[in-house]
Motif scaffolding. Structure first.
Motif, short mmCIF file in Angstrom:
data_model
loop_
_atom_site.label_atom_id
_atom_site.label_comp_id
_atom_site.label_asym_id
_atom_site.label_seq_id
_atom_site.Cartn_x
_atom_site.Cartn_y
_atom_site.Cartn_z
N ILE A 86 0.47 16.91 -0.42
CA ILE A 86 -0.26 16.62 0.82
C ILE A 86 -0.48 15.11 0.95
O ILE A 86 -0.29 14.53 2.02
N GLY A 87 -0.86 14.46 -0.14
CA GLY A 87 -1.07 13.02 -0.11
C GLY A 87 0.21 12.26 0.21
O GLY A 87 0.20 11.30 0.99
N LEU A 88 1.31 12.70 -0.37
CA LEU A 88 2.60 12.05 -0.09
C LEU A 88 2.99 12.22 1.38
O LEU A 88 3.45 11.26 2.01
N ILE A 89 2.77 13.40 1.92
CA ILE A 89 3.08 13.63 3.34
C ILE A 89 2.18 12.78 4.23
O ILE A 89 2.65 12.20 5.22
N VAL A 90 0.89 12.69 3.88
CA VAL A 90 -0.03 11.87 4.68
C VAL A 90 0.38 10.40 4.65
O VAL A 90 0.37 9.71 5.68
N VAL A 91 0.79 9.90 3.49
CA VAL A 91 1.22 8.51 3.37
C VAL A 91 2.46 8.25 4.23
O VAL A 91 2.52 7.27 4.97
N ILE A 92 3.42 9.15 4.16
CA ILE A 92 4.64 8.98 4.94
C ILE A 92 4.35 9.05 6.44
O ILE A 92 4.83 8.22 7.22
N LEU A 93 3.53 10.02 6.84
CA LEU A 93 3.20 10.13 8.27
C LEU A 93 2.37 8.94 8.75
O LEU A 93 2.58 8.46 9.87
N ILE A 121 0.84 -1.20 0.00
CA ILE A 121 0.00 0.00 0.00
C ILE A 121 0.87 1.25 0.00
O ILE A 121 0.59 2.22 -0.71
N LEU A 122 1.94 1.22 0.79
CA LEU A 122 2.84 2.37 0.85
C LEU A 122 3.48 2.64 -0.51
O LEU A 122 3.50 3.78 -0.98
N TYR A 123 4.01 1.61 -1.15
CA TYR A 123 4.65 1.79 -2.45
C TYR A 123 3.64 2.23 -3.52
O TYR A 123 3.94 3.09 -4.34
N ALA A 124 2.45 1.65 -3.50
CA ALA A 124 1.45 2.01 -4.50
C ALA A 124 0.99 3.46 -4.33
O ALA A 124 0.94 4.23 -5.30
N SER A 125 0.69 3.85 -3.10
CA SER A 125 0.22 5.22 -2.89
C SER A 125 1.34 6.24 -3.11
O SER A 125 1.10 7.32 -3.64
N GLY A 126 2.55 5.89 -2.74
CA GLY A 126 3.68 6.78 -3.02
C GLY A 126 3.92 6.93 -4.51
O GLY A 126 4.21 8.03 -4.99
#
Length: 130
Positions: free
Chosen positions: A106-113, A65-70
């Motif tokens: 914003i989406g990238l920051i939310v995924v990382i956090l 999920i992390l790799y796909a959303s990133g």
């Protein structure tokens, strides 16, 4: 604009195929070198612990999920940048491109956090049980 988007998307999707041919990799090489059972969460031999399998599957799904959303966020950043460059001082298109870039960041920051928070919570749970 749609034609440019679909052209870029097609190039992006076919890029791994072109690179595999350029590097001399085949599908059999991929199957034998990358897609090994020990790389998959439930494919380890000799480890029959249910807890280990569940933990491995959870880590595998979380990373997937992390790799796909990133990847989607980075793709949207690229699309926003191309749209911004191609706007040619058209203010409406510039604003739409800026919105795309802003929401992708914003989406990238939310995924990382989210990943950091979930990882820390899991570590705290495991530390308290040990």
């Amino acid at each position: 604009m749609k034609k440019l988007f679909y052209t870029l998307l097609g190039i992006l999707l076919l890029f791994p195929l072109w690179m595999s041919r350029a590097l001399g990799l085949s599908l059999d090489d991929f199957r034998h070198e990358v897609l090994r059972p020990e790389n998959l969460p439930a494919g380890r031999e000799g480890d029959a612990s249910v807890e280990t399998k569940v933990t491995d599957i959870f880590a595998f799904v979380t990373n997937l999920i992390l790799y796909a959303s990133g990847s989607v966020a980075v793709l949207l950043l690229i699309i926003g940048g191309v749209r911004y460059i191609m706007s040619f001082s058209n203010q409406e298109q510039m604003d739409a491109a800026k919105k795309t870039i802003k929401f992708a960041l914003i989406g990238l920051i939310v995924v990382i956090l989210a990943y950091a928070i979930v990882t820390n919570i899991i570590d705290l749970i495991y530390q308290s049980t040990v």
